[in-house]
Design a protein around this motif. Structure first.
Motif, PDB file in Angstrom:
ATOM      1  N   ILE A  64      77.095  68.169  96.776  1.00  0.00           N
ATOM      2  CA  ILE A  64      77.965  67.906  95.631  1.00  0.00           C
ATOM      3  C   ILE A  64      77.892  66.434  95.280  1.00  0.00           C
ATOM      4  O   ILE A  64      77.610  65.591  96.131  1.00  0.00           O
ATOM      5  N   ASN A  65      78.118  66.119  94.018  1.00  0.00           N
ATOM      6  CA  ASN A  65      78.193  64.742  93.543  1.00  0.00           C
ATOM      7  C   ASN A  65      79.646  64.408  93.261  1.00  0.00           C
ATOM      8  O   ASN A  65      80.325  65.140  92.546  1.00  0.00           O
ATOM      9  N   VAL A  66      80.108  63.289  93.829  1.00  0.00           N
ATOM     10  CA  VAL A  66      81.505  62.904  93.696  1.00  0.00           C
ATOM     11  C   VAL A  66      81.564  61.422  93.344  1.00  0.00           C
ATOM     12  O   VAL A  66      80.799  60.613  93.868  1.00  0.00           O
ATOM     13  N   ASP A  67      82.500  61.058  92.454  1.00  0.00           N
ATOM     14  CA  ASP A  67      82.762  59.648  92.183  1.00  0.00           C
ATOM     15  C   ASP A  67      83.690  59.142  93.268  1.00  0.00           C
ATOM     16  O   ASP A  67      84.874  59.454  93.288  1.00  0.00           O
ATOM     17  N   ALA A  68      83.157  58.373  94.199  1.00  0.00           N
ATOM     18  CA  ALA A  68      83.946  57.870  95.326  1.00  0.00           C
ATOM     19  C   ALA A  68      83.770  56.359  95.420  1.00  0.00           C
ATOM     20  O   ALA A  68      82.647  55.858  95.467  1.00  0.00           O
ATOM     21  N   GLY A  69      84.867  55.638  95.445  1.00  0.00           N
ATOM     22  CA  GLY A  69      84.800  54.192  95.563  1.00  0.00           C
ATOM     23  C   GLY A  69      84.181  53.516  94.347  1.00  0.00           C
ATOM     24  O   GLY A  69      83.545  52.478  94.480  1.00  0.00           O
ATOM     25  N   GLY A  70      84.330  54.111  93.185  1.00  0.00           N
ATOM     26  CA  GLY A  70      83.799  53.511  91.967  1.00  0.00           C
ATOM     27  C   GLY A  70      82.327  53.764  91.736  1.00  0.00           C
ATOM     28  O   GLY A  70      81.741  53.234  90.802  1.00  0.00           O
ATOM     29  N   ARG A  71      81.691  54.548  92.569  1.00  0.00           N
ATOM     30  CA  ARG A  71      80.278  54.884  92.358  1.00  0.00           C
ATOM     31  C   ARG A  71      80.041  56.345  92.704  1.00  0.00           C
ATOM     32  O   ARG A  71      80.828  56.969  93.383  1.00  0.00           O
ATOM     33  N   ARG A  72      78.954  56.852  92.208  1.00  0.00           N
ATOM     34  CA  ARG A  72      78.626  58.262  92.413  1.00  0.00           C
ATOM     35  C   ARG A  72      77.919  58.420  93.757  1.00  0.00           C
ATOM     36  O   ARG A  72      76.950  57.720  94.036  1.00  0.00           O
ATOM     37  N   GLN A  73      78.425  59.360  94.575  1.00  0.00           N
ATOM     38  CA  GLN A  73      77.824  59.626  95.874  1.00  0.00           C
ATOM     39  C   GLN A  73      77.543  61.112  96.020  1.00  0.00           C
ATOM     40  O   GLN A  73      78.234  61.944  95.445  1.00  0.00           O
ATOM     41  N   ARG A  74      76.521  61.414  96.830  1.00  0.00           N
ATOM     42  CA  ARG A  74      76.193  62.803  97.140  1.00  0.00           C
ATOM     43  C   ARG A  74      76.714  63.128  98.537  1.00  0.00           C
ATOM     44  O   ARG A  74      76.569  62.328  99.461  1.00  0.00           O
ATOM     45  N   PHE A  75      77.317  64.309  98.674  1.00  0.00           N
ATOM     46  CA  PHE A  75      77.839  64.769  99.955  1.00  0.00           C
ATOM     47  C   PHE A  75      77.302  66.158 100.241  1.00  0.00           C
ATOM     48  O   PHE A  75      77.197  66.986  99.342  1.00  0.00           O
ATOM     49  N   GLU A  76      76.970  66.402 101.512  1.00  0.00           N
ATOM     50  CA  GLU A  76      76.558  67.727 101.950  1.00  0.00           C
ATOM     51  C   GLU A  76      77.733  68.393 102.644  1.00  0.00           C
ATOM     52  O   GLU A  76      78.324  67.828 103.562  1.00  0.00           O
ATOM     53  N   LEU A  77      78.081  69.583 102.193  1.00  0.00           N
ATOM     54  CA  LEU A  77      79.181  70.330 102.781  1.00  0.00           C
ATOM     55  C   LEU A  77      78.714  70.974 104.079  1.00  0.00           C
ATOM     56  O   LEU A  77      77.619  71.520 104.141  1.00  0.00           O
TER      57      LEU A  77
END
Length: 96
Positions: A64-77
């Protein structure tokens, strides 16, 4: 014509039974796959100072792509359960 008249109702009954079984199986499998899960985004902090969390129906292994900490990050569930009964979402860009 009488053979067709006698065989057709039995054939239609068998086709209908098969379709009901196929639909029932699909419905049971489809309902099992959809689960609402709460994931903790590892390495992030929300506005309240707690780890950021997201609720989704996506399956483990999804990215998933999430806006975290003011920037876009990818996370694997993942399937990894944390002590607070949420699941871990690991940052992918951190390890690249």
């Amino acid at each position: 014509m009488s053979v067709l008249g006698q065989a057709l109702p039995a054939f239609l009954a068998e086709v209908t039974a098969a379709l009901v079984i196929i639909f029932g199986t699909w419905l049971i499998r489809h309902r099992r796959k959809i689960r609402l899960r709460c994931y903790t985004l590892l390495g992030t902090v929300g506005a309240d100072g707690n780890p950021a969390q997201i609720v989704t129906t996506r399956r483990p292994g999804s990215v998933i792509n999430v806006d975290a900490g003011g920037r876009r990050q990818r996370f694997e569930l993942t399937d990894a359960r944390l002590p607070d009964d949420t699941y871990a979402a690991e940052p992918m860009d951190l390890y690249a």
